[in-house]
Write an enzyme that holds these catalytic residues in place. Sequence first.
Site, mmCIF file in Angstrom:
data_model
loop_
_atom_site.group_PDB
_atom_site.id
_atom_site.type_symbol
_atom_site.label_atom_id
_atom_site.label_comp_id
_atom_site.label_asym_id
_atom_site.label_seq_id
_atom_site.Cartn_x
_atom_site.Cartn_y
_atom_site.Cartn_z
ATOM 1 N N GLU A 136 0.888 -1.168 0.000
ATOM 2 C CA GLU A 136 0.000 0.000 0.000
ATOM 3 C C GLU A 136 0.916 1.205 0.000
ATOM 4 O O GLU A 136 1.590 1.486 0.987
ATOM 5 C CB GLU A 136 -0.911 -0.037 1.233
ATOM 6 C CG GLU A 136 -2.004 1.027 1.210
ATOM 7 C CD GLU A 136 -1.612 2.253 2.009
ATOM 8 O OE1 GLU A 136 -1.268 3.270 1.366
ATOM 9 O OE2 GLU A 136 -1.648 2.202 3.236
ATOM 10 N N CYS A 182 -1.255 9.047 3.106
ATOM 11 C CA CYS A 182 -1.138 8.398 1.798
ATOM 12 C C CYS A 182 -2.387 8.637 0.968
ATOM 13 O O CYS A 182 -2.366 8.467 -0.252
ATOM 14 C CB CYS A 182 -0.895 6.904 1.971
ATOM 15 S SG CYS A 182 -2.160 6.052 2.945
#
Length: 683
Positions: free
Chosen positions: A258, A297
């Site tokens: 990720e 993120c």
Amino acid sequence: MAHISTLQSLIAGRWLGESAAVPLHSALNNRVIYHTHAEKIDFDEAVTYARKTGVPGLMALDFQQRAARLKALALYLVERKEELYAISHLSGATRADSWVDIEGGTGTLFAYASMGSNELPSSNVLHEGPAIALGKKGGFAGTHILVPRGGLAVHINAFNFPIWGLLEKFAPSFLAAMPCIAKPATATSYLTQAVVRMMHESGLLPAGSLQLVIGSTGDLLDRLNGQDFVTFTGSAATAAKLRTNPNLIINSVPFNGEADSLNCAILAPDVTPDDVEFDLFVKEVVREMTGKSGQKCTAIRRIIVPEHLMDAVGTRLRERLAKVVVGDPSIEGVRMGALASKEQQNDVAERVATLSQGNEVVFGAADGFNPLGDGAQDGSFFSPTLLLCRDAFGNDAVHDVEAFGPVSTMMGYKDIDEALALAARGKGSLVSTLVTRDPKIAARVVPQVAATHGRVHVLERVASVDSTGHGSPLPQLKHGGPGRAGGGEELGGVRAVRHYLQRAAVQGSPTMLAAITGEYVRGADVNESPIHPFRKHFEDLKTGDSLLTHRRTVSEADIVAFGGISGDFFYMHFDEIAAKESQFGKRIAHGYFVLSAAAGLFVSPGVGPVLANYGLDNLRFVAPVAIGDTIRARLTCKRKVDRNRKDVFGVGQGVVAWDVQVTNQNEELVASYDILTLVSKRE
């Protein structure tokens, strides 16, 4: 919790680390607050401990019991959250930033505890049914099961969410009976150590189920095998490096990545500056730029707006950004804190310099940036920075370079096709937001954006009342994205637990499959006894306990009476001529009459252990029941789930799923379904 200036790793059940090594600095003033430890970690010991102690300890519990431990752990951490808030302050986080990390983390534990108790069995075999007949005679069938892998999970996390990042990975792996070796990013590892100490001191975790690495992972990845699992959150470059570890490749060790991505927000052309949605768009962008100082993120890095609205959007963004007070979060009025470290501050500055080439700085440090706080001049503060790119198709940097801080770039489009093309230039992102009032625009845009984004957040005035926002991954929904975003998946409800389990196809007779899965499979042997299954307490019931009922012939009076009671006078039940001209050629009974009649056949009416019927699953009306047909039902205990709960009188309860098959006089199946009941235990 005592202050420990030298951080420690938790390896093989003991805390390791006394000698100071690398200094860690406060993001607020750059003062040294902790050190990593100098002692080397024996990763062979850590891996062996996870395999020989952690796996057996977790396997001694079933899914339901592990879910109960997660809930107890969440409650334990919530009681101690203020200790974590105090430490989180050192990372430059505001109270709101820390809330996302700390209570977002414990909230994820609660969510997985709930999902585990509601969706997973009280065993260590998860049946992915239904079973499928593989032969004509009914003696051979197949199905799928999910079982614990028998290995360990290595979780490598980023610096921006040192608690949530740990817990959102730990919760599903713990449910899957997979011990975890967690490696937080060094810059904020002091906060991860604090929560791991609490978890360890709680006594709720079986020995070996959680270990902590402060510092380098050394040769840890070289010691893993195909039963293990690696998850990573961080930069795309680091993900690519770890993914190509020779040992992981040779042993086919699953790797879930990720990575940070250039997420976007799109303002649709139907929105005008006078619309509520226009303000919602501006607020969302500013929130994502300044929340956690842009260190997410999922933060919005690219602002995609109609060309004719660029000036209007830019003006509104400048006005809002000018009101953001930056500094030490302990000072009243401060809304944005610092970046996590001086290294991060320097990195963001370098990337902003790259992004500024050929673009305009609409808002930045020159607009009165003056962080508040004692020693703030030495801290890791960075001004919210808004860039404007007037040639988004000619400037590659705005689609390739990410400044991991309070930085975003606005770009324009002429039509929806251009907006979609710009969104795709991110080469794979975790999340995108579409702000529109028009469902037709949403229906066109979302499927195309979804091809390159892991999550699509559609925002307008109705959704805004409850919306959790662009940048908030939720435990119920998947987190992850294709391409640059890492190509992985986390969260997403019980899907995340399944990621850590091993799926296997199983073939055999229905009786063998029932024994293996712990669920009754149609065609398997049943247990019939003079005692009605509804008269048995939860402990006494066995999968396969069954009742074949007496018969009932359906009459015209039944259909007329049911129609009168229900108000359902559909022509197939009452119009002789229309029914005769239909595909059935005659009047048929209501499907729900068949359901009710079947209940009348198998229900034991007296007071007993069955407390309530709270639902049906998989209901199918397979064949019509006509006037004069004779039906009967077979009721079989399909599945038992001990949810370890008690009623107000202290009596335990469990959930029982019953397989119901209703057949006619020709032994043809006419209705099929599962009934869910709450069944009491013996006092």
